[in-house]
Write an enzyme that holds these catalytic residues in place. Structure first.
Site, PDB file in Angstrom:
ATOM      1  N   ARG A 276     -14.248  12.650   3.488  1.00  0.00           N
ATOM      2  CA  ARG A 276     -13.511  13.721   3.490  1.00  0.00           C
ATOM      3  C   ARG A 276     -12.670  13.523   2.117  1.00  0.00           C
ATOM      4  NH1 ARG A 276      -8.444  11.827   4.925  1.00  0.00           N
ATOM      5  NH2 ARG A 276      -8.776   9.972   6.168  1.00  0.00           N
TER       6      ARG A 276
ATOM      7  N   ASP B 267       2.151   2.982   3.143  1.00  0.00           N
ATOM      8  CA  ASP B 267       1.474   4.158   2.798  1.00  0.00           C
ATOM      9  C   ASP B 267       1.999   5.350   2.728  1.00  0.00           C
ATOM     10  OD1 ASP B 267      -1.124   5.443   2.447  1.00  0.00           O
ATOM     11  OD2 ASP B 267      -1.243   6.367   4.490  1.00  0.00           O
TER      12      ASP B 267
ATOM     13  N   HIS C 100       0.885  -1.015  -0.114  1.00  0.00           N
ATOM     14  CA  HIS C 100      -0.135   0.049  -0.046  1.00  0.00           C
ATOM     15  C   HIS C 100       0.835   1.307   0.000  1.00  0.00           C
ATOM     16  CE1 HIS C 100      -3.701   2.262   0.601  1.00  0.00           C
ATOM     17  NE2 HIS C 100      -2.945   3.027   1.026  1.00  0.00           N
ATOM     18  N   CYS C 101       1.274   1.784  -1.113  1.00  0.00           N
ATOM     19  CA  CYS C 101       1.706   2.977  -1.318  1.00  0.00           C
ATOM     20  C   CYS C 101       1.267   3.786  -2.393  1.00  0.00           C
ATOM     21  CB  CYS C 101       3.189   2.843  -1.589  1.00  0.00           C
ATOM     22  SG  CYS C 101       3.705   1.736  -2.745  1.00  0.00           S
ATOM     23  N   HIS C 102       1.590   5.190  -2.569  1.00  0.00           N
ATOM     24  CA  HIS C 102       1.144   5.843  -3.642  1.00  0.00           C
ATOM     25  C   HIS C 102       2.054   6.631  -4.559  1.00  0.00           C
ATOM     26  CE1 HIS C 102      -2.693   5.474  -1.352  1.00  0.00           C
ATOM     27  NE2 HIS C 102      -2.145   6.006  -0.302  1.00  0.00           N
TER      28      HIS C 102
ATOM     29  N   TYR D 203      -7.567  17.584  -1.729  1.00  0.00           N
ATOM     30  CA  TYR D 203      -6.441  17.862  -1.150  1.00  0.00           C
ATOM     31  C   TYR D 203      -5.374  18.083  -2.299  1.00  0.00           C
ATOM     32  CZ  TYR D 203      -5.025  13.093  -1.304  1.00  0.00           C
ATOM     33  OH  TYR D 203      -4.518  11.747  -1.703  1.00  0.00           O
TER      34      TYR D 203
ATOM     35  N   HIS E  25      -6.758  -0.314   5.975  1.00  0.00           N
ATOM     36  CA  HIS E  25      -6.230  -0.004   7.140  1.00  0.00           C
ATOM     37  C   HIS E  25      -7.097  -0.621   8.433  1.00  0.00           C
ATOM     38  CE1 HIS E  25      -4.290   2.296   4.638  1.00  0.00           C
ATOM     39  NE2 HIS E  25      -5.052   3.490   4.614  1.00  0.00           N
TER      40      HIS E  25
ATOM     41  N   ASN F  83      -2.258  13.341   4.078  1.00  0.00           N
ATOM     42  CA  ASN F  83      -3.423  13.946   4.706  1.00  0.00           C
ATOM     43  C   ASN F  83      -2.893  13.768   6.328  1.00  0.00           C
ATOM     44  OD1 ASN F  83      -5.202  14.907   2.921  1.00  0.00           O
ATOM     45  ND2 ASN F  83      -5.738  13.011   2.564  1.00  0.00           N
TER      46      ASN F  83
ATOM     47  N   TYR G 175     -12.122   1.201   0.825  1.00  0.00           N
ATOM     48  CA  TYR G 175     -11.667   2.264   2.076  1.00  0.00           C
ATOM     49  C   TYR G 175     -12.889   2.763   2.689  1.00  0.00           C
ATOM     50  CZ  TYR G 175      -8.450   5.559   4.267  1.00  0.00           C
ATOM     51  OH  TYR G 175      -8.199   6.144   5.265  1.00  0.00           O
TER      52      TYR G 175
HETATM   53  C1  0GY Z   1      -4.331   6.385   2.372  1.00  0.00           C
HETATM   54  C2  0GY Z   1      -5.225   7.221   3.201  1.00  0.00           C
HETATM   55  C3  0GY Z   1      -5.896   8.541   2.948  1.00  0.00           C
HETATM   56  C4  0GY Z   1      -5.849   8.926   1.611  1.00  0.00           C
HETATM   57  C5  0GY Z   1      -5.818   8.253   0.514  1.00  0.00           C
HETATM   58  O1  0GY Z   1      -6.239   8.219  -1.739  1.00  0.00           O
HETATM   59  C6  0GY Z   1      -6.054   9.047  -1.015  1.00  0.00           C
HETATM   60  O2  0GY Z   1      -6.161   9.969  -1.005  1.00  0.00           O
HETATM   61  O3  0GY Z   1      -6.071   6.979   0.469  1.00  0.00           O
HETATM   62  C7  0GY Z   1      -6.289   9.174   4.079  1.00  0.00           C
HETATM   63  O4  0GY Z   1      -6.481  10.279   3.828  1.00  0.00           O
HETATM   64  O5  0GY Z   1      -6.789   8.523   4.936  1.00  0.00           O
HETATM   65  O6  0GY Z   1      -4.542   5.191   2.347  1.00  0.00           O
HETATM   66  O7  0GY Z   1      -3.420   6.865   1.823  1.00  0.00           O
END
Ligand code: 0GY
Length: 296
Positions: free
Chosen positions: A131, A250, A32-34, A50, A182, A255, A158
């Site tokens: 949110r 993550d 889980h990463c972005h 955001y 999570h 955020n 999620y």
């Molecule tokens: C996460 C959690 C968050 C954000 C996102 O895609 C996203 O914007 O997943 C969060 O703000 O709780 O898993 O990265």
């Protein structure tokens, strides 16, 4: 295009995470990463809630190597909406070492899904966190879930603990493997014997298609590092469902408001939640490989 400036209160990822003391098993997956941008090549979506810092695939791969991971699962972040280009670009650049989880609309075509599959995408994410996204009807998510079955993809869902009761019928209808982000975001102050967390455990007990990411102590904690208050929640899930858990950093931690975690310390947290070598191997290698690289 209007410049996309990072939010004034945005916390940027840790510049110099420690080298972990915990040695990850060979072939470990950060599941889980972005990636964020980088802009202007990969602009953020107009409907985003955001505006983050840039967090490029190069930085992600650097972190992977520094921490000792072999592979990544790059989850489409909501700041990119349904424009999956940055995530797909990271998958393509990884030489097969990254899989992707996309965010798509109901008009997605077979050809588009097929192109994403070729790049390494293996799932879609359905987000119910208010949110982060405007609401999508459950019927739309179910339609998308049907479309991806031909590709053997799974879903990532999620939501927050308080919403689980309402979402249960939807989750029972979803085909294929469902990975919950999570541990369903429990409210830590309620403790593990609260009805909300009991409901989450029952959900996993009663539906063997439901997996969970035992991730994000930095988000769930009230006490802060070293996240002792979240441990019982993760241990409860790993001890019961070691065949159906995944772990991820993550990174770059969208955020976060209270603090930015040191990713090396997050890796050092793993042996506290998966307390045997067998659990660690399943969490970090066997399970993510079975789900995202079944051909290997
Ligand atoms: C996460 C959690 C968050 C954000 C996102 O895609 C996203 O914007 O997943 C969060 O703000 O709780 O898993 O990265």
């Amino acid at each position: 295009m209007t410049p996309q400036h990072m939010d004034p209160d945005w916390l940027v990822f840790h510049a110099d995470p420690k080298a972990p003391d915990f040695q990850l098993p060979k072939g470990a997956v950060d599941a889980h990463c972005h990636v964020f941008g980088p802009t202007p090549e990969f602009p953020f979506a107009t409907e985003r809630k955001y505006t983050p810092c840039n967090a490029s695939k190069e930085k992600l791969f650097e972190l992977r190597d520094h921490l000792g991971f072999t592979r990544n699962v790059v989850v489409q972040a909501t700041c990119h909406g349904k424009d999956n280009q940055a995530m797909v670009d990271a998958c393509r650049a990884s030489g097969g070492m990254a899989r992707g989880i996309a965010s798509v609309g109901k008009d997605i075509t077979k050809e588009e899904l097929s192109d994403m599959h070729d790049a390494g995408v293996r799932g879609v994410r359905f987000n119910f966190v208010k949110r982060l996204v405007d609401a999508t009807p459950q019927s739309v998510f179910l339609e998308i879930a049907e479309k991806i079955q031909d590709f053997g993809w799974s879903t990532v869902v999620y939501f927050e603990a308080k919403d689980l009761e309402d979402l249960e019928p939807f989750l029972q209808e979803l085909p294929g493997i469902i990975v919950i982000d999570h541990i369903g975001r429990p409210d830590i102050k309620n403790g593990i014997y609260h009805n909300d967390f009991k409901r989450f455990i029952s959900l996993m007990e009663n539906n063997s298609s439901i997996w969970s990411k035992v991730t994000c102590p930095e988000r769930l904690t009230i006490a802060g590092p070293p996240y002792d208050d979240v441990l019982p929640f993760y241990q409860a899930i790993v001890d019961r469902f070691e065949e159906r858990v995944l772990w991820g950093t993550d990174w770059p931690h969208p955020n976060m408001k209270s603090h930015m975690p040191d990713d090396g310390e997050l890796v050092d947290y793993i042996p506290r939640i998966a307390r045997t070598v067998q659990q660690q191997e399943k969490l970090l290698v066997t399970n993510p490989m079975r789900l995202y690289w079944p051909e290997l």
